[in-house]
Design an enzyme around this catalytic site. Structure first.
Site, PDB file in Angstrom:
ATOM      1  CG  HIS A 227      -2.244  -0.612   0.953  1.00  0.00           C
ATOM      2  ND1 HIS A 227      -2.363  -1.933   0.593  1.00  0.00           N
ATOM      3  CD2 HIS A 227      -3.513  -0.117   0.990  1.00  0.00           C
ATOM      4  CE1 HIS A 227      -3.648  -2.217   0.418  1.00  0.00           C
ATOM      5  NE2 HIS A 227      -4.369  -1.140   0.649  1.00  0.00           N
ATOM      6  CG  HIS A 314       2.875  -3.264   6.569  1.00  0.00           C
ATOM      7  ND1 HIS A 314       3.543  -4.403   6.220  1.00  0.00           N
ATOM      8  CD2 HIS A 314       1.843  -3.147   5.702  1.00  0.00           C
ATOM      9  CE1 HIS A 314       2.953  -4.947   5.175  1.00  0.00           C
ATOM     10  NE2 HIS A 314       1.901  -4.213   4.849  1.00  0.00           N
TER      11      HIS A 314
HETATM   12  C1  LIG Z   1      -3.426   6.501 -20.016  1.00  0.00           C
HETATM   13  C2  LIG Z   1      -2.286   6.607 -20.914  1.00  0.00           C
HETATM   14  C3  LIG Z   1      -2.152   5.427 -21.827  1.00  0.00           C
HETATM   15  C4  LIG Z   1      -0.804   5.466 -22.507  1.00  0.00           C
HETATM   16  C5  LIG Z   1      -0.581   4.182 -23.241  1.00  0.00           C
HETATM   17  C6  LIG Z   1       0.855   3.798 -23.172  1.00  0.00           C
HETATM   18  C7  LIG Z   1       1.080   2.386 -23.613  1.00  0.00           C
HETATM   19  C8  LIG Z   1       1.101   1.444 -22.407  1.00  0.00           C
HETATM   20  C9  LIG Z   1       1.610   0.110 -22.749  1.00  0.00           C
HETATM   21  C10 LIG Z   1       1.834  -0.828 -21.846  1.00  0.00           C
HETATM   22  C11 LIG Z   1       1.629  -0.605 -20.358  1.00  0.00           C
HETATM   23  C12 LIG Z   1       1.105  -1.817 -19.655  1.00  0.00           C
HETATM   24  C13 LIG Z   1      -0.412  -1.832 -19.602  1.00  0.00           C
HETATM   25  C14 LIG Z   1      -0.893  -1.924 -18.204  1.00  0.00           C
HETATM   26  C15 LIG Z   1      -2.282  -1.330 -18.062  1.00  0.00           C
HETATM   27  C16 LIG Z   1      -2.593  -1.094 -16.642  1.00  0.00           C
HETATM   28  C17 LIG Z   1      -4.028  -0.794 -16.459  1.00  0.00           C
HETATM   29  C18 LIG Z   1      -4.390  -1.173 -15.089  1.00  0.00           C
HETATM   30  O1  LIG Z   1      -4.011  -0.476 -14.217  1.00  0.00           O
HETATM   31  S1  LIG Z   1      -5.319  -2.569 -14.849  1.00  0.00           S
HETATM   32  C19 LIG Z   1      -4.822  -3.241 -13.308  1.00  0.00           C
HETATM   33  C20 LIG Z   1      -5.525  -2.663 -12.182  1.00  0.00           C
HETATM   34  N1  LIG Z   1      -5.017  -3.249 -10.992  1.00  0.00           N
HETATM   35  C21 LIG Z   1      -4.751  -2.511  -9.939  1.00  0.00           C
HETATM   36  O2  LIG Z   1      -4.910  -1.332  -9.977  1.00  0.00           O
HETATM   37  C22 LIG Z   1      -4.266  -3.267  -8.698  1.00  0.00           C
HETATM   38  C23 LIG Z   1      -3.660  -2.333  -7.687  1.00  0.00           C
HETATM   39  N2  LIG Z   1      -3.375  -3.065  -6.470  1.00  0.00           N
HETATM   40  C24 LIG Z   1      -2.154  -3.450  -6.098  1.00  0.00           C
HETATM   41  O3  LIG Z   1      -1.173  -3.193  -6.763  1.00  0.00           O
HETATM   42  C25 LIG Z   1      -2.049  -4.233  -4.796  1.00  0.00           C
HETATM   43  O4  LIG Z   1      -3.311  -4.708  -4.439  1.00  0.00           O
HETATM   44  C26 LIG Z   1      -1.505  -3.359  -3.636  1.00  0.00           C
HETATM   45  C27 LIG Z   1      -0.051  -3.056  -3.955  1.00  0.00           C
HETATM   46  C28 LIG Z   1      -2.282  -2.084  -3.459  1.00  0.00           C
HETATM   47  C29 LIG Z   1      -1.579  -4.086  -2.300  1.00  0.00           C
HETATM   48  O5  LIG Z   1      -1.027  -5.293  -2.349  1.00  0.00           O
HETATM   49  P1  LIG Z   1      -1.726  -6.453  -1.488  1.00  0.00           P
HETATM   50  O6  LIG Z   1      -0.786  -7.588  -1.700  1.00  0.00           O
HETATM   51  O7  LIG Z   1      -1.805  -5.994  -0.071  1.00  0.00           O
HETATM   52  O8  LIG Z   1      -3.086  -6.640  -2.102  1.00  0.00           O
HETATM   53  N1  LIG Z   2      -5.110   2.401   4.332  1.00  0.00           N
HETATM   54  C1  LIG Z   2      -5.571   1.149   4.461  1.00  0.00           C
HETATM   55  N2  LIG Z   2      -6.888   0.920   4.653  1.00  0.00           N
HETATM   56  C2  LIG Z   2      -7.357  -0.340   4.790  1.00  0.00           C
HETATM   57  N3  LIG Z   2      -6.590  -1.455   4.738  1.00  0.00           N
HETATM   58  C3  LIG Z   2      -5.271  -1.279   4.537  1.00  0.00           C
HETATM   59  C4  LIG Z   2      -4.703   0.024   4.394  1.00  0.00           C
HETATM   60  N4  LIG Z   2      -3.360  -0.119   4.227  1.00  0.00           N
HETATM   61  C5  LIG Z   2      -3.114  -1.444   4.260  1.00  0.00           C
HETATM   62  N5  LIG Z   2      -4.253  -2.143   4.450  1.00  0.00           N
HETATM   63  C6  LIG Z   2      -4.395  -3.605   4.528  1.00  0.00           C
HETATM   64  O1  LIG Z   2      -3.284  -4.125   5.261  1.00  0.00           O
HETATM   65  C7  LIG Z   2      -2.780  -5.295   4.650  1.00  0.00           C
HETATM   66  C8  LIG Z   2      -1.330  -5.069   4.283  1.00  0.00           C
HETATM   67  O2  LIG Z   2      -1.282  -4.162   3.208  1.00  0.00           O
HETATM   68  P1  LIG Z   2      -0.005  -3.908   2.304  1.00  0.00           P
HETATM   69  O3  LIG Z   2       0.929  -5.067   2.464  1.00  0.00           O
HETATM   70  O4  LIG Z   2      -0.522  -3.764   0.915  1.00  0.00           O
HETATM   71  O5  LIG Z   2       0.588  -2.629   2.809  1.00  0.00           O
HETATM   72  C9  LIG Z   2      -3.662  -5.579   3.438  1.00  0.00           C
HETATM   73  O6  LIG Z   2      -4.610  -6.488   3.845  1.00  0.00           O
HETATM   74  P2  LIG Z   2      -5.187  -7.626   2.867  1.00  0.00           P
HETATM   75  O7  LIG Z   2      -4.057  -8.051   2.020  1.00  0.00           O
HETATM   76  O8  LIG Z   2      -5.710  -8.659   3.810  1.00  0.00           O
HETATM   77  O9  LIG Z   2      -6.256  -6.944   2.082  1.00  0.00           O
HETATM   78  C10 LIG Z   2      -4.298  -4.237   3.154  1.00  0.00           C
HETATM   79  O10 LIG Z   2      -5.577  -4.338   2.555  1.00  0.00           O
END
Ligand SMILES: CCCCCCCC/C=C\CCCCCCCC(=O)SCCNC(=O)CCNC(=O)[C@H](O)C(C)(C)COP(=O)(O)O
Ligand SMILES: Nc1ncnc2c1ncn2[C@@H]1O[C@H](COP(=O)(O)O)[C@@H](OP(=O)(O)O)[C@H]1O
Length: 351
Positions: A227, A314
């Site tokens: 995050h 964290h």
């Molecule tokens: C707008 C301008 C366009 C220009 C065009 C340029 C050409 C680009 C060519 C290639 C680029 C690659 C294409 C990728 C497109 C991306 C579009 C998206 O963003 S779709 C995916 C959406 N997904 C997310 O947003 C997920 C975000 N979340 C996370 O990363 C994780 O959940 C977390 C890091 C927030 C937390 O991790 P967690 O393990 O705790 O869940």
């Molecule tokens: N600002 C926020 N509000 C709510 N949840 C949060 C948060 N920041 C982190 N978390 C939660 O804390 C966990 C660790 O987050 P991260 O590693 O991305 O920093 C994740 O849980 P989950 O993975 O169970 O959803 C995430 O969703």
């Protein structure tokens, strides 16, 4: 006897301190090639983590429990968890409006003096920068020749996915072709007839995405905050892309116009009813003329969520590592080139 110097006034002491501080800022700005304002932006994120830690330490637990530390709160589920999609959408809208600026001179962005060729070239450069920062986001949080960097750090520092029962494993049918690596591991575990899947080799081979989807829990090791990374990386990207294109005078004029239209006397409720259509039209016009406002609103939400992450989630070091990776990608794309392509700044080095 040496003459006694008159006591210094408070004002002269403050002035001296401010001069020293400004000297440090100028020096840091020269070394990093960041402008003073950009430096301030970088510092704000560190200060936010510090502030979060302070709130966590001084506020009694029962007072700091609230809606925002619920992982399922709407801002987390809808926005942060899809953070890169929102970032892409808003910068896409900004660039689209910005590209059209010459046709609408009251837009709060400044591209009207560019020729069509120059505007196309700017758009291509933007696409390259967007691709680079997107690749950095993918590498850190989604995929990096197998698990993403944040998971690799976690697994290599002794982190494990625990609490996966055989039932959870067999219930896990949401096959995702993007994570074929995880499935190979699982298939091998199933083939080997693993009974309790808490076995060392299996636990330690699961990345965070699959682990959570299977109802497991990541434990041990150093787990960099995804995050903090995403919120900082996205905010810096949005600010670096919009600040230099914003015409602040025009924005101020448009804001005054907006305020007047919103609060003008004919906007008061008639017969107890608000003229919703008029409000929608006033707000719509303002957003279309000032696309940067929506981008900065997202940055505001990111800042608030970063503060919440800093208070509730964290360890301090895990947040700091997320922050540094967030800084690193933006520094590489926006600032590193200045060391090679900005002779004016290079010449400004101290003798
Ligand atoms: C707008 C301008 C366009 C220009 C065009 C340029 C050409 C680009 C060519 C290639 C680029 C690659 C294409 C990728 C497109 C991306 C579009 C998206 O963003 S779709 C995916 C959406 N997904 C997310 O947003 C997920 C975000 N979340 C996370 O990363 C994780 O959940 C977390 C890091 C927030 C937390 O991790 P967690 O393990 O705790 O869940
Ligand atoms: N600002 C926020 N509000 C709510 N949840 C949060 C948060 N920041 C982190 N978390 C939660 O804390 C966990 C660790 O987050 P991260 O590693 O991305 O920093 C994740 O849980 P989950 O993975 O169970 O959803 C995430 O969703």
């Amino acid at each position: 006897m040496a003459p006694i110097s008159p006591p210094k006034s408070n004002e002269s002491v403050y002035n001296k301190h401010i001069t020293t501080l400004l000297g440090w800022v100028t020096h840091a700005s020269r070394i990093t090639r960041l402008t003073e304002f950009e430096l301030l932006i970088f510092v704000v994120f560190v200060m936010t983590l510090v502030l979060g830690k302070l709130i966590n330490v001084v506020a009694p637990q029962e007072e700091i429990q609230n809606y925002f530390n619920n992982k399922r709160n709407i801002f987390n589920v809808v926005f942060a968890k899809n953070g890169w999609a929102w970032t892409t959408l808003l910068i896409g809208i900004f660039q689209t409006f910005n590209y059209r600026t010459s046709a609408a001179p009251n837009l709060s962005s400044i591209r009207s003096n560019l020729s069509p060729q120059q505007r196309s070239s700017e758009l291509v450069k933007f696409a390259v920068r967007y691709t680079l920062v997107t690749v950095w986001w993918i590498f850190f949080t989604q995929w990096f020749f197998g698990y993403p960097i944040m998971d690799k750090i976690f697994l290599h520092t002794g982190g494990k996915c625990v609490n996966i029962t055989q039932k959870k494993l067999s219930d896990f049918t949401g096959a995702n072709p993007n994570h074929s690596f995880d499935f190979q591991v699982m298939e091998r575990a199933i083939d080997a007839g693993v009974k309790a899947v808490e076995e060392e080799i299996f636990e330690s081979a699961l990345g965070s995405v699959v682990c959570r989807r299977m109802g497991g829990k990541m434990t041990g090791g150093h787990d960099p905050s995804g995050h903090v990374f995403l919120l900082v990386h996205s905010s810096l990207f949005l600010l670096f892309e919009t600040l230099h294109l914003t015409n602040f005078d025009q924005l101020a004029r448009n804001s005054r116009k907006f305020k007047n239209a919103l609060f003008s006397s004919d906007e008061t409720p008639k017969d107890g009813k608000w003229d919703v259509q008029k409000y929608v039209s006033v707000i719509g016009t303002f957003m279309a003329e000032n696309p940067v406002v929506a981008v900065w609103a997202l940055c505001g939400l990111w800042w608030w969520m970063l503060l919440m992450t800093a208070v509730y989630f964290h360890s301090w070091l895990e947040k700091l590592v997320g922050l540094l990776w967030g800084y690193l990608g933006i520094f590489g794309v926006y600032v590193l080139p200045r060391f090679y392509h900005n002779p004016a700044v290079t010449r400004a080095k101290p003798n």
